[in-house]
Design an enzyme around this catalytic site. Structure first.
Site, short mmCIF file in Angstrom:
data_model
loop_
_atom_site.label_atom_id
_atom_site.label_comp_id
_atom_site.label_asym_id
_atom_site.label_seq_id
_atom_site.Cartn_x
_atom_site.Cartn_y
_atom_site.Cartn_z
N HIS A 104 43.37 41.47 54.82
CA HIS A 104 41.94 41.65 54.56
C HIS A 104 41.47 43.05 54.90
CE1 HIS A 104 41.75 37.46 53.61
NE2 HIS A 104 42.38 37.19 54.75
N LYS A 114 37.22 53.04 87.11
CA LYS A 114 37.78 51.76 87.54
C LYS A 114 36.71 50.68 87.57
CE LYS A 114 40.86 49.01 89.15
NZ LYS A 114 41.69 48.47 88.05
N ASN A 145 25.13 56.82 93.26
CA ASN A 145 25.88 56.10 92.22
C ASN A 145 24.87 55.23 91.49
OD1 ASN A 145 28.20 57.14 93.27
ND2 ASN A 145 29.06 55.18 93.94
N GLY A 146 24.97 55.18 90.17
CA GLY A 146 24.07 54.31 89.41
C GLY A 146 23.28 55.11 88.39
N LYS A 170 45.50 48.63 76.77
CA LYS A 170 46.28 49.28 77.84
C LYS A 170 46.86 50.59 77.33
CE LYS A 170 45.45 47.79 80.45
NZ LYS A 170 44.57 47.08 81.28
N ARG A 181 38.55 55.76 91.18
CA ARG A 181 37.39 55.20 90.48
C ARG A 181 37.07 55.98 89.21
NH1 ARG A 181 33.99 51.94 93.93
NH2 ARG A 181 32.17 52.60 92.77
N CYS A 234 31.38 56.77 89.99
CA CYS A 234 31.20 57.74 91.06
C CYS A 234 31.63 57.15 92.40
CB CYS A 234 29.74 58.14 91.16
SG CYS A 234 28.98 58.52 89.60
N TRP A 258 30.92 60.77 88.05
CA TRP A 258 31.35 60.42 86.70
C TRP A 258 30.09 60.58 85.84
CZ3 TRP A 258 30.34 56.64 82.93
CH2 TRP A 258 31.34 56.46 81.97
N GLU A 283 44.96 43.08 74.46
CA GLU A 283 45.11 43.69 75.79
C GLU A 283 46.18 44.78 75.76
OE1 GLU A 283 43.56 44.03 78.37
OE2 GLU A 283 45.00 44.59 79.90
N GLU A 287 44.13 53.37 76.46
CA GLU A 287 43.37 53.97 77.57
C GLU A 287 44.18 54.97 78.37
OE1 GLU A 287 41.67 51.17 80.39
OE2 GLU A 287 43.41 49.90 80.34
C1 G6P Z 1 36.58 49.16 83.48
C2 G6P Z 1 38.00 49.22 83.98
C3 G6P Z 1 38.82 48.09 83.35
C4 G6P Z 1 38.17 46.75 83.62
C5 G6P Z 1 36.70 46.73 83.18
C6 G6P Z 1 35.98 45.51 83.73
O1 G6P Z 1 36.54 49.46 82.12
O2 G6P Z 1 38.59 50.45 83.68
O3 G6P Z 1 40.12 48.10 83.89
O4 G6P Z 1 38.86 45.75 82.94
O5 G6P Z 1 36.00 47.87 83.70
O6 G6P Z 1 35.97 45.61 85.12
P1 G6P Z 1 35.89 44.40 86.11
O7 G6P Z 1 35.90 45.03 87.47
O8 G6P Z 1 34.61 43.69 85.82
O9 G6P Z 1 37.08 43.54 85.86
#
Ligand code: G6P
Length: 614
Positions: free
Chosen positions: A504, A609, A98-99, A485, A27, A2, A74, A481, A488
């Site tokens: 396996h 984010k 937020n929270g 990527k 965000r 949020c 969010w 990774e 998502e």
């Molecule tokens: C969210 C973001 C990711 C990020 C992860 C950890 O899932 O979308 O891009 O890698 O949080 O966030 P941080 O700010 O701790 O790297």
């Protein structure tokens, strides 16, 4: 997650609030709203995007007020809906949050008993009405806020306006970021810097359990004993241009293009005489040699950078490294002592699980080192030491440049540790350190240059339902990774496997036409991965090979497409720097699949984010 914005001053707050929320859009959110003070509080809120809010505001053309708060939500408690959108009302106030309020059910019962009727399914409304109930008795905003936060359990950043206190905004936070700032235009409150950057470069990050009171440009801070206190002023160390697209169609591709300079800048900042040097007094050779093991704890992409850290620290420094996702680590009763170093990796420095893992590690007596991008963030402030990654602001939800610089820092840390433990010669460490500043950014630039080739390969994948990534050693970490990527931002089901695990189980999922991305940057294991490629090809897989030029030339990789990345070789150490360019190629693959599908690359559905709730 949020986003929060608040404004009080001489201008009409409505466009300022909407614009502030736009700066926080990255965000991630699913509804938005504002409350402004006229002679009473007026709230306009809606499920959907900010354009939906703007449309709704067109019905309120006469809305003009010098004080208001805004929010992008969010959803956590209750589906995204108009009703559940923030701000939430009490008799006397309007509030955004937020929270997560953990004891919301208990508080809801309490409120119902005293006659409150709840209009939404949110935990926020309960917190708003709790503060309201205290205010109803005392008509003292500070007393009401502190009385409520004594009862509330959980994490929060609140911004509140009271109907009978014109021009003032109140704010308090716990385990969630919140900043306040002032300029000649007035006073601002925001959950993140981009929302205020247009007006000022200086700000205050409110300490926990401190109330900020904004009255136009005048800001006062109060401790829980309701005494005025001071808060340190901070300055933003990056420019507004860095938080803009700079001519690129999306933040994600702009940020990928930032990678060469971000890596160069980060590595240069942590070297002296071309040897790793972090300038942290505590991290001297004796100190870092005392740790028997290292835990790297993080979430999402940052955790994947931690996996690369495991590879490089174990390779060079020969210290065992455990990598764990923070949400698991914190609940598995980890065995920690003062012999352990815990490295927390986080772009935002606010991820709730990583922050909790940090606190738990400290309690257990371990030494905590944070690798963080956002200066002054909670993780940066609470860790025993911090190394900042110098990526600049990262806006796209899919993390790219932050990953590259996190990897650069873990490489530098591995070299520092290896030198301290006499596991590497000064000459070798220097060569690597120089290459991290020169050949690595150059190799990334090279990959970016042949982006159009990656785009044309990406076309093949836009209709895929499943894509598998395979590799061995550090290549399997890169696959993890690359898979994250792609899934998502393209919404294609992607999974990464260590190539040796195919037999396996996973191979049963391979049939005619199944796309497989095979990563081979490491010559010591590439023959093994190539066997895996043969096995999936034999079962009809369509294989995209991502490999270094030298491996492409030496081996006949059975594949349908190939993305060749330049070798980042340095004399006697093979392949160790190739993960950087390979990661960029994987990021570009994900980016192009998403943009070719016409998806919202920078704001993928359901994702945020910065994940400041558990
Ligand atoms: C969210 C973001 C990711 C990020 C992860 C950890 O899932 O979308 O891009 O890698 O949080 O966030 P941080 O700010 O701790 O790297």
């Amino acid at each position: 997650m949020c986003g929060i914005i608040g404004y009080t001053g001489n201008e009409n707050s409505v466009p300022i609030l909407v614009e502030g929320l736009r700066a926080l859009e990255y965000r991630g959110y699913d509804s938005a709203g504002i409350s402004v003070q006229e002679d009473k509080i007026i709230t306009v809120k809606t499920k959907g995007r900010l354009d939906d809010l703007a449309k709704k505001l067109e019905e309120h053309t006469d809305l003009s007020s010098g004080c208001g708060i805004g929010h992008t939500r969010w959803a956590t408690h209750g589906e995204p809906s108009d009703r559940n959108s923030h701000p939430h009302r009490g008799k006397h106030l309007s509030m955004v949050h937020n929270g997560i309020i953990e004891n919301y059910a208990e508080i809801a019962d309490m409120l119902k008993k005293i006659g409150y009727v709840l209009e939404s399914e949110t935990d926020t409304e309960i917190a708003a009405k709790l503060i309201d109930s205290f205010y109803d008795e005392c008509h003292d905003p500070l007393k009401a806020i502190f009385s409520a936060t004594e009862i509330i359990r959980g994490s929060y950043a609140f911004a509140i306006i009271f109907e009978d206190i014109p021009h003032k905004i109140y704010a308090i936070r716990k385990d969630n970021p919140l900043i306040v700032a002032s300029s000649e235009n007035g006073g601002f409150i925001a959950s993140d810097i981009p929302a205020i950057l247009k007006y000022t470069r200086t700000y205050f990050r409110i300490d926990e359990n401190v109330v900020a009171e904004l009255d136009g440009a005048n800001i006062d801070f109060y401790s829980s004993s309701r005494n005025k206190i001071a808060q340190p002023i901070e300055t933003v160390d990056w420019d507004i241009e860095q938080a803009q697209k700079g001519g690129f169609p999306h933040f994600m591709v702009k940020e990928i293009n930032d990678e060469p300079s971000a890596v160069r800048k980060t590595v240069s900042a942590y070297q002296q005489d071309d040897l790793p040097h972090f300038g942290i007094e505590k991290i001297d050779s004796d100190f870092i040699c005392k740790f028997k093991s290292i835990n790297i704890i993080a979430c999402g992409t940052a955790m994947h950078a931690g996996l690369v850290g495991k590879y490089v620290i174990e390779k060079f420094a020969r210290v065992p490294v455990n990598v764990d996702v923070a949400s698991e680590f914190r609940y598995r009763d980890p065995i920690l002592s003062s012999d352990d170093l815990v490295i927390l990796v986080s772009q935002s420095g606010e991820t709730a699980d990583t922050l909790a893992a940090l606190r738990l590690s400290k309690e257990a007596g371990a030494y905590t080192l944070a690798i963080v991008n956002v200066v002054g963030s909670s993780i940066a402030r609470e860790a025993d030491s911090v190394i900042y990654t110098l990526a600049g602001p990262e806006i796209s939800v899919a993390s790219t440049k932050a990953y590259s610089v996190q990897c650069a820092v873990v490489y530098m840390f591995a070299l520092r540790l290896a030198l301290a433990r006499n596991k590497i010669s000064v000459e070798q460490a220097r060569k690597l350190c120089v290459s991290l500043q020169t050949s690595v950014p150059d190799a990334i630039t090279n990959v970016i240059k042949f982006g159009s080739k990656i785009r044309s390969v990406s076309k093949k994948y836009i209709n895929a339902e499943h894509i598998f990534f395979i590799g061995r050693g550090v290549d399997s970490y890169l696959g993890t990774e690359g898979s994250l990527k792609l899934k998502e931002i393209s919404y294609i089901h992607c999974e990464a496997y260590a190539a040796g695990e195919l037999k396996h189980g996973t191979i049963s999922l391979i049939s005619e036409g199944t796309p497989v991305v095979a990563i081979t940057t490491q010559s010591n294991v590439c023959e093994k991965t190539i066997s895996g490629i043969r096995e999936v090809k034999a079962r009809g897989a369509v294989v995209l090979s991502i490999c270094t030029r030298s491996i492409a030339e030496e081996y006949n990789i059975p594949c349908d497409d190939m993305i060749v990345i330049p070798d980042t070789e340095i004399d006697d150490i093979d392949n160790v720097l190739d993960p950087f360019a390979c990661a960029t190629a994987l990021q570009l693959l994900a980016y192009h699949v998403s943009e070719l599908k016409g998806l919202d690359v920078d704001k993928p559905r359901n994702l945020a984010k910065s994940v400041t709730v558990e």
